[in-house]
Design a protein around this motif. Structure first.
Motif, PDB file in Angstrom:
ATOM      1  N   ARG A 188      43.681  22.052  32.723  1.00 23.89           N
ATOM      2  CA  ARG A 188      43.329  22.518  31.326  1.00 23.89           C
ATOM      3  C   ARG A 188      44.064  23.867  31.106  1.00 23.89           C
ATOM      4  NH1 ARG A 188      38.263  19.939  32.892  1.00 23.89           N
ATOM      5  NH2 ARG A 188      37.716  21.931  34.303  1.00 23.89           N
ATOM      6  N   LEU A 189      44.395  24.590  32.071  1.00 24.68           N
ATOM      7  CA  LEU A 189      44.937  25.820  31.507  1.00 24.68           C
ATOM      8  C   LEU A 189      46.184  25.600  31.139  1.00 24.68           C
ATOM      9  CD1 LEU A 189      44.685  29.053  31.895  1.00 24.68           C
ATOM     10  CD2 LEU A 189      45.702  28.747  34.174  1.00 24.68           C
ATOM     11  N   THR A 190      47.037  24.940  32.127  1.00 23.62           N
ATOM     12  CA  THR A 190      48.338  24.543  31.912  1.00 23.62           C
ATOM     13  C   THR A 190      48.591  23.342  30.818  1.00 23.62           C
ATOM     14  OG1 THR A 190      48.667  23.068  33.544  1.00 23.62           O
ATOM     15  CG2 THR A 190      48.998  25.253  34.012  1.00 23.62           C
ATOM     16  N   ASP A 191      47.722  22.910  30.103  1.00 21.43           N
ATOM     17  CA  ASP A 191      47.777  21.883  29.033  1.00 21.43           C
ATOM     18  C   ASP A 191      48.534  20.697  29.808  1.00 21.43           C
ATOM     19  OD1 ASP A 191      46.440  23.054  27.027  1.00 21.43           O
ATOM     20  OD2 ASP A 191      48.100  24.270  26.440  1.00 21.43           O
ATOM     21  N   LEU A 208      34.145  28.155  39.427  1.00 17.35           N
ATOM     22  CA  LEU A 208      32.820  28.550  38.903  1.00 17.35           C
ATOM     23  C   LEU A 208      33.203  29.321  37.423  1.00 17.35           C
ATOM     24  CD1 LEU A 208      30.086  28.578  40.015  1.00 17.35           C
ATOM     25  CD2 LEU A 208      30.587  31.013  40.709  1.00 17.35           C
ATOM     26  N   ALA A 209      34.430  29.868  37.532  1.00 18.25           N
ATOM     27  CA  ALA A 209      34.572  30.454  36.245  1.00 18.25           C
ATOM     28  C   ALA A 209      34.910  29.551  35.063  1.00 18.25           C
ATOM     29  CB  ALA A 209      35.992  31.371  36.297  1.00 18.25           C
ATOM     30  N   ASP A 210      35.704  28.449  35.484  1.00 15.11           N
ATOM     31  CA  ASP A 210      35.975  27.265  34.461  1.00 15.11           C
ATOM     32  C   ASP A 210      34.697  26.643  34.126  1.00 15.11           C
ATOM     33  OD1 ASP A 210      38.146  25.270  33.612  1.00 15.11           O
ATOM     34  OD2 ASP A 210      36.513  23.966  34.595  1.00 15.11           O
ATOM     35  N   LYS A 211      33.416  26.600  34.839  1.00 14.02           N
ATOM     36  CA  LYS A 211      32.245  25.846  34.663  1.00 14.02           C
ATOM     37  C   LYS A 211      31.543  26.866  33.928  1.00 14.02           C
ATOM     38  CE  LYS A 211      32.999  21.990  36.715  1.00 14.02           C
ATOM     39  NZ  LYS A 211      32.907  20.700  35.969  1.00 14.02           N
ATOM     40  N   PHE A 372      42.419  43.077  42.472  1.00 17.42           N
ATOM     41  CA  PHE A 372      43.436  42.573  41.233  1.00 17.42           C
ATOM     42  C   PHE A 372      43.521  41.129  41.461  1.00 17.42           C
ATOM     43  CE2 PHE A 372      47.806  41.129  40.374  1.00 17.42           C
ATOM     44  CZ  PHE A 372      47.884  41.815  39.094  1.00 17.42           C
ATOM     45  N   PHE A 373      43.794  40.455  42.499  1.00 13.85           N
ATOM     46  CA  PHE A 373      44.342  39.077  42.338  1.00 13.85           C
ATOM     47  C   PHE A 373      43.107  38.233  42.069  1.00 13.85           C
ATOM     48  CE2 PHE A 373      47.818  40.968  44.654  1.00 13.85           C
ATOM     49  CZ  PHE A 373      48.831  40.283  43.900  1.00 13.85           C
ATOM     50  N   ASP A 374      41.895  38.640  42.734  1.00 13.64           N
ATOM     51  CA  ASP A 374      40.633  37.776  42.611  1.00 13.64           C
ATOM     52  C   ASP A 374      40.035  37.950  40.941  1.00 13.64           C
ATOM     53  OD1 ASP A 374      40.364  37.135  45.073  1.00 13.64           O
ATOM     54  OD2 ASP A 374      38.301  37.919  45.502  1.00 13.64           O
ATOM     55  N   ASN A 375      40.166  39.185  40.591  1.00 14.66           N
ATOM     56  CA  ASN A 375      39.491  39.143  39.285  1.00 14.66           C
ATOM     57  C   ASN A 375      40.529  38.910  37.907  1.00 14.66           C
ATOM     58  OD1 ASN A 375      37.012  40.169  40.537  1.00 14.66           O
ATOM     59  ND2 ASN A 375      37.951  42.312  40.915  1.00 14.66           N
ATOM     60  N   ALA A 376      41.800  39.156  38.308  1.00 17.86           N
ATOM     61  CA  ALA A 376      42.722  38.632  37.309  1.00 17.86           C
ATOM     62  C   ALA A 376      42.857  37.150  37.190  1.00 17.86           C
ATOM     63  CB  ALA A 376      44.229  39.116  37.812  1.00 17.86           C
ATOM     64  N   SER A 377      42.759  36.641  38.419  1.00 18.87           N
ATOM     65  CA  SER A 377      42.716  35.085  38.357  1.00 18.87           C
ATOM     66  C   SER A 377      41.297  34.428  37.548  1.00 18.87           C
ATOM     67  CB  SER A 377      42.836  34.506  39.755  1.00 18.87           C
ATOM     68  OG  SER A 377      44.010  34.855  40.402  1.00 18.87           O
ATOM     69  N   ILE A 378      40.468  35.163  37.708  1.00 20.14           N
ATOM     70  CA  ILE A 378      39.011  34.787  37.267  1.00 20.14           C
ATOM     71  C   ILE A 378      38.852  35.030  35.871  1.00 20.14           C
ATOM     72  CG2 ILE A 378      36.443  35.489  37.160  1.00 20.14           C
ATOM     73  CD1 ILE A 378      36.699  36.063  40.190  1.00 20.14           C
ATOM     74  N   ALA A 379      39.747  35.986  35.139  1.00 24.19           N
ATOM     75  CA  ALA A 379      39.682  36.345  33.880  1.00 24.19           C
ATOM     76  C   ALA A 379      40.605  35.357  33.197  1.00 24.19           C
ATOM     77  CB  ALA A 379      40.396  37.817  33.573  1.00 24.19           C
ATOM     78  N   VAL A 380      41.848  35.023  33.813  1.00 17.33           N
ATOM     79  CA  VAL A 380      42.665  33.934  33.380  1.00 17.33           C
ATOM     80  C   VAL A 380      42.136  32.658  33.027  1.00 17.33           C
ATOM     81  CG1 VAL A 380      44.662  32.554  33.840  1.00 17.33           C
ATOM     82  CG2 VAL A 380      44.830  34.981  34.197  1.00 17.33           C
ATOM     83  N   TYR A 381      41.542  31.972  33.892  1.00 18.25           N
ATOM     84  CA  TYR A 381      40.662  30.883  33.974  1.00 18.25           C
ATOM     85  C   TYR A 381      39.480  30.979  32.891  1.00 18.25           C
ATOM     86  CZ  TYR A 381      43.580  28.542  37.426  1.00 18.25           C
ATOM     87  OH  TYR A 381      44.627  28.055  37.983  1.00 18.25           O
ATOM     88  N   ALA A 382      38.601  32.116  32.972  1.00 21.44           N
ATOM     89  CA  ALA A 382      37.524  32.242  31.959  1.00 21.44           C
ATOM     90  C   ALA A 382      37.943  32.432  30.719  1.00 21.44           C
ATOM     91  CB  ALA A 382      36.705  33.597  32.669  1.00 21.44           C
ATOM     92  N   ASN A 383      39.155  33.248  30.486  1.00 25.18           N
ATOM     93  CA  ASN A 383      39.754  33.453  28.977  1.00 25.18           C
ATOM     94  C   ASN A 383      39.824  32.062  28.269  1.00 25.18           C
ATOM     95  OD1 ASN A 383      40.728  34.970  26.803  1.00 25.18           O
ATOM     96  ND2 ASN A 383      42.323  34.026  27.227  1.00 25.18           N
ATOM     97  N   HIS A 384      40.426  31.278  29.170  1.00 25.97           N
ATOM     98  CA  HIS A 384      40.905  30.020  28.563  1.00 25.97           C
ATOM     99  C   HIS A 384      39.635  28.966  27.935  1.00 25.97           C
ATOM    100  CE1 HIS A 384      43.745  26.668  27.793  1.00 25.97           C
ATOM    101  NE2 HIS A 384      42.951  25.855  28.467  1.00 25.97           N
TER     102      HIS A 384
END
Length: 477
Positions: A188-191, A208-211, A372-384
């Protein structure tokens, strides 16, 4: 047995633990299977290796530059605390293994067995419903080492080759199952253009963030759609916003630590450099390394996703490569990474303050990698999926979970005396639960954990569109 150990050690030391060569070898094999001309194959191999090395330069630059600043709080104020960071955790576990008279070589055997088990689960994908092969070498090392300690600590009779087998199956199952959970979120993130899954330390967190994200906010309110008024518009530029935010964030920490202390821990802080300019330079280096990391990602992912079709078609039908979480950053608004880091940091610091207020027997120091890496990744998927609101809330909650879960794990696994714990989201949740199960149920506990994880893709498959399940995440021709 000695010959096998020698082979295992050679492969582990020269291929599995050298992420750039590991990925390059995968690309090489993939292009050969695709029937590419020799010079195209060689070019793809070189670009993949160089791209991953560029990613590593950016990643290591972030880690080596900013980890000492955070851990300096521990040293400065004599907190005698545990640093939640996989590299500190790695050192702590190795020291703990040596303390009970065992060599860290067992972890390399477990690592190789985990990779082989991941492949076996893929070969039988018709039954396992698994689609991903984890290829992130340094992550494999960290996970195999940490889980080796969990098993060896609680099941002393398995401090042998059978323990290494148990660890290999446990880790390989985790890697296959939880990277498999990231297939649909990443698609979904990458279309549908990515052709990869995530193989890192926060795979459960990404799922979890995606859900949860759609329940917390609206996709339309994405960070990239924010309209800032007046002079604040300059913060729409990732370079500017990241630099300013890091100047404030790390600037405060460095001022608290003091100029003399910073000179003592950083050889690059020369006598002729004024403290304010030193802070400014350090803050901007965060932005530099972040952009270097993203440049490397773009280079190696392009080669990996194209070449992996050869492996997917000829050797492991339908397999999807699971790679470093940083690859996802190129498919999101650049500021999503900064938002995730900052909000996760607030969550961590708030949780640490709570430990102080309630006189916790275990004190925690923020580690840069989870921060950095955990929370940045979570934000990337959550924002989408849920926009800026979801990105802020979920990365903030992740920071709290990392600290509280990390404190419980450090105490349970007797690593407080060694000063480190893994710290990433999945190891503050999934492996916290695994540790308790293994502690009280011993060998049956390991078996229960493996079976429980293998049930997850069965549920995933039953709830999916079965006609598309094994084609999601496959790059289109």
């Amino acid at each position: 047995m000695e010959i096998l150990n020698t082979i295992f050690t050679f492969i582990s030391n020269n291929i599995l633990t050298k992420a750039e060569l590991f990925v390059g070898l995968i690309v090489l094999v993939g292009y050969i299977l695709l029937g590419k001309k020799w010079y195209e194959t060689l070019a793809g191999f070189i670009k993949a290796v160089v791209g991953y090395m560029i990613l590593t330069v950016g990643s290591n630059g972030l880690i080596t530059t900013f980890r000492p600043i955070l851990s300096g709080l521990n040293q400065k104020f004599n907190l005698n605390a545990v640093v939640i960071d996989p590299y500190f955790g790695l050192n702590a576990v190795n020291a703990a293994l040596e303390n009970i008279g065992l060599s860290a070589a067992w972890t390399m055997t477990s690592l190789l067995l985990a990779f082989i088990w991941n492949i076996i689960l893929l070969i039988f994908r018709k039954y396992t419903k698994l689609r991903t092969l984890l290829l992130t070498g340094h992550i494999m090392v960290q996970q195999a080492t940490t889980v080796t300690w969990i098993v060896f600590l609680f099941i002393p009779q398995l401090r042998n080759i059978w323990g290494a087998v148990a660890v290999g199956i446990l880790v390989g199952t985790y890697q296959a199952v939880f990277s498999n959970l990231t297939v649909e979120p990443t698609d979904r993130l990458t279309d549908g253009e990515g052709g990869f899954a995530i193989g890192h330390q926060q795979m459960f967190a990404i799922w979890l963030a995606d859900k949860l994200a759609p329940k917390l906010g609206k996709k339309e309110d994405s960070i990239e759609n924010l309209k800032l008024p007046g002079f604040l518009q300059m913060f729409s530029d990732n370079v500017v916003s990241t630099s300013v935010l890091m100047f404030v964030f790390f600037g405060i920490i460095m001022v608290v630590l003091g100029e003399d202390f910073m000179r003592g821990i950083d050889d690059t802080f020369t006598a002729t450099t004024a403290f304010p300019f030193y802070i400014f330079s350090k803050a901007l280096s965060f932005t530099v390394y972040l952009n270097v990391l993203q440049a490397g990602v773009r280079m190696f992912v392009a080669e990996l996703t194209e070449s992996f079709k050869g492996i997917s078609d000829k050797l492991l039908p339908g397999a999807i490569p699971a790679v470093d979480c940083a690859v996802s950053y190129g498919f999101a608004p650049a500021n999503a990474v900064t938002v995730g880091f900052f909000c996760g940091a607030i969550g961590q610091f708030l949780a640490i303050a709570g430990l102080l207020v309630f006189h916790s027997p275990v004190m925690i120091i923020a580690g840069f990698v989870p921060l950095f890496f955990d929370n940045a990744s979570i934000a990337v998927y959550a924002n989408h999926r849920g926009g800026v609101k979801a990105a802020v809330i979920l990365s903030f909650c992740s920071g709290i979970i990392q600290v509280l879960g990390g404190a419980l794990c450090a105490a349970l696994l007797q690593l407080v005396a060694f000063g480190g714990w893994h710290g990433n989201f999945d190891f503050s949740t999934i492996f916290l639960a695994v540790s308790y199960v293994v502690k009280y149920l011993k060998v049956p506990g390991v078996i229960i954990c493996v079976i429980a994880m293998l049930i997850i893709p069965q549920i995933q498959y039953r709830r999916s569109d079965k006609e598309k399940y094994f084609t999601v995440g496959q790059e289109e021709e």
